[in-house]
Design a protein around this motif. Structure first.
Motif, mmCIF file in Angstrom:
data_model
loop_
_atom_site.group_PDB
_atom_site.id
_atom_site.type_symbol
_atom_site.label_atom_id
_atom_site.label_comp_id
_atom_site.label_asym_id
_atom_site.label_seq_id
_atom_site.Cartn_x
_atom_site.Cartn_y
_atom_site.Cartn_z
ATOM 1 N N ARG A 168 0.817 -1.218 0.000
ATOM 2 C CA ARG A 168 0.000 0.000 0.000
ATOM 3 C C ARG A 168 0.846 1.262 0.000
ATOM 4 N N GLU A 169 2.085 1.183 -0.403
ATOM 5 C CA GLU A 169 2.923 2.365 -0.458
ATOM 6 C C GLU A 169 2.367 3.371 -1.462
ATOM 7 N N LYS A 170 2.637 4.647 -1.232
ATOM 8 C CA LYS A 170 2.111 5.693 -2.097
ATOM 9 C C LYS A 170 2.622 5.571 -3.525
ATOM 10 N N SER A 171 3.791 4.945 -3.685
ATOM 11 C CA SER A 171 4.377 4.863 -5.014
ATOM 12 C C SER A 171 3.678 3.840 -5.897
ATOM 13 N N LEU A 172 2.761 3.054 -5.354
ATOM 14 C CA LEU A 172 2.036 2.054 -6.134
ATOM 15 C C LEU A 172 0.784 2.710 -6.697
ATOM 16 N N ASP A 173 0.832 3.084 -7.977
ATOM 17 C CA ASP A 173 -0.271 3.846 -8.559
ATOM 18 C C ASP A 173 -1.343 2.911 -9.117
ATOM 19 N N PRO A 174 -2.485 3.463 -9.612
ATOM 20 C CA PRO A 174 -3.584 2.603 -10.060
ATOM 21 C C PRO A 174 -3.275 1.775 -11.294
ATOM 22 N N PHE A 175 -2.143 1.997 -11.948
ATOM 23 C CA PHE A 175 -1.855 1.304 -13.189
ATOM 24 C C PHE A 175 -1.008 0.051 -12.985
ATOM 25 N N TYR A 176 -0.902 -0.436 -11.742
ATOM 26 C CA TYR A 176 -0.006 -1.552 -11.514
ATOM 27 C C TYR A 176 -0.545 -2.853 -12.108
ATOM 28 N N LYS A 177 0.389 -3.775 -12.305
ATOM 29 C CA LYS A 177 0.088 -5.118 -12.773
ATOM 30 C C LYS A 177 0.635 -6.116 -11.756
ATOM 31 N N ILE A 178 0.281 -7.373 -11.956
ATOM 32 C CA ILE A 178 0.763 -8.444 -11.096
ATOM 33 C C ILE A 178 1.562 -9.426 -11.943
ATOM 34 N N GLY A 179 2.650 -9.924 -11.384
ATOM 35 C CA GLY A 179 3.415 -10.976 -12.020
ATOM 36 C C GLY A 179 3.593 -12.128 -11.058
ATOM 37 N N ALA A 180 3.713 -13.345 -11.588
ATOM 38 C CA ALA A 180 3.990 -14.531 -10.775
ATOM 39 C C ALA A 180 5.125 -15.295 -11.436
ATOM 40 N N PRO A 225 6.984 -18.213 -12.821
ATOM 41 C CA PRO A 225 6.515 -19.546 -13.212
ATOM 42 C C PRO A 225 7.474 -20.664 -12.821
ATOM 43 N N TYR A 226 8.642 -20.313 -12.236
ATOM 44 C CA TYR A 226 9.639 -21.307 -11.862
ATOM 45 C C TYR A 226 9.816 -21.427 -10.338
ATOM 46 N N LEU A 227 9.721 -20.302 -9.633
ATOM 47 C CA LEU A 227 10.012 -20.281 -8.204
ATOM 48 C C LEU A 227 8.706 -20.185 -7.414
ATOM 49 N N PRO A 228 8.408 -21.159 -6.548
ATOM 50 C CA PRO A 228 7.142 -21.146 -5.800
ATOM 51 C C PRO A 228 7.021 -19.909 -4.904
ATOM 52 N N ASN A 229 5.800 -19.358 -4.847
ATOM 53 C CA ASN A 229 5.407 -18.285 -3.922
ATOM 54 C C ASN A 229 6.019 -16.931 -4.249
ATOM 55 N N TYR A 230 6.670 -16.773 -5.420
ATOM 56 C CA TYR A 230 7.214 -15.479 -5.822
ATOM 57 C C TYR A 230 6.157 -14.711 -6.610
ATOM 58 N N LEU A 231 5.718 -13.567 -6.059
ATOM 59 C CA LEU A 231 4.776 -12.679 -6.732
ATOM 60 C C LEU A 231 5.396 -11.293 -6.872
ATOM 61 N N TYR A 232 4.880 -10.509 -7.840
ATOM 62 C CA TYR A 232 5.392 -9.175 -8.099
ATOM 63 C C TYR A 232 4.220 -8.215 -8.305
ATOM 64 N N ALA A 233 4.272 -7.062 -7.635
ATOM 65 C CA ALA A 233 3.341 -5.966 -7.864
ATOM 66 C C ALA A 233 4.130 -4.869 -8.578
ATOM 67 N N ILE A 234 3.673 -4.494 -9.768
ATOM 68 C CA ILE A 234 4.519 -3.762 -10.703
ATOM 69 C C ILE A 234 3.875 -2.427 -11.048
ATOM 70 N N SER A 235 4.621 -1.345 -10.867
ATOM 71 C CA SER A 235 4.182 -0.016 -11.248
ATOM 72 C C SER A 235 5.434 0.828 -11.465
ATOM 73 N N PHE A 236 5.460 2.086 -11.004
ATOM 74 C CA PHE A 236 6.688 2.870 -11.085
ATOM 75 C C PHE A 236 7.765 2.247 -10.212
ATOM 76 N N ASN A 237 7.361 1.622 -9.134
ATOM 77 C CA ASN A 237 8.244 0.777 -8.349
ATOM 78 C C ASN A 237 7.795 -0.667 -8.506
ATOM 79 N N LEU A 238 8.665 -1.592 -8.130
ATOM 80 C CA LEU A 238 8.310 -3.005 -8.159
ATOM 81 C C LEU A 238 8.463 -3.578 -6.759
#
Length: 225
Positions: free
Chosen positions: A98-110, A112-125
């Protein structure tokens, strides 16, 4: 030859995803509205002959899905991170940073090789090592902090990752990032292709210079035409 498979689905922008383990199942994220403010996720279990809506809600420009190592689905619904373990029939809510740098245009990545690794992607990751329960902000080295991250593409069993918008790469599964040589990707969903035999051999769909090729892990680019 082509056979029509949209079944009358209207949209401004759509992303088609194939199920990694079931060749008959497909997912279609359809963005609606003049400002692309609504995203509907459909599923087809018969190779696109018919479609069923499995999520619907306001989210700007993207709602997924992405698949993790267990072939579980992750989507953004009403700006919430949602997970499904039954092909989209039911969903559970997960945490998002919920950091301020996470804007409404973010995407999600997972990853596909390493279990439980997720990514929330915007101006910061932000990355999560525990399936979205906790998040940490990634570090960018020699990069303009005002340049956003984009979709992520994985090579070398998930430790080498490329982010395609303005180009970045990570060699530690997304915890630290460096800038690639200057190249502007297109807005296509299929922006980058990675040689499965060599994670440093890349093909990039550029915004205005055709297809670009890198043989050194995005340190330099040459036009393919």
């Amino acid at each position: 030859t082509w056979v029509e498979r949209s079944s009358g689905l209207g949209n401004i922008h759509s992303d088609l995803k194939l199920d990694p383990v079931n060749p008959t199942r497909q997912y279609l994220a359809v963005t609606l509205g003049t400002d692309q403010q609504e995203c509907i996720l459909y599923r087809s279990d018969d190779r696109g002959k018919s479609w069923k809506s499995i999520t619907q809600g306001e989210h700007i420009s993207w709602c997924g899905p992405v698949f993790d190592t267990n072939n579980d689905l992750f989507s953004l619904i009403e700006d919430k991170l949602m997970k499904s373990i039954d092909d989209g029939n039911s969903w559970i809510s997960l945490r998002l940073p919920r950091e301020k740098s996470l804007d409404p245009f973010y995407k999600i990545g997972a990853n596909p090789y390493l279990p439980n690794y997720l990514y929330a992607i915007s101006f910061n990751l932000f990355y999560s090592l525990d399936g979205g329960n906790t998040w940490q902000e990634a570090t960018r080295i020699t990069a303009d902090p005002n340049q956003p991250f984009g979709r992520v593409y994985f090579a070398d069993e998930g430790n080498l990752i490329y982010s395609v918008n303005d180009m970045f790469f990570s060699t530690d599964a997304g915890q630290t990032w460096n800038a690639c040589a200057d190249a502007q990707a297109s807005s296509s969903d299929s922006q980058l292709a990675i040689d499965p035999r060599n994670g440093k051999h890349l093909y990039l769909a550029s915004a205005s210079d055709g297809v670009l090729i890198s043989r050194d892990g995005c340190q330099s680019w040459q036009a393919s035409n």
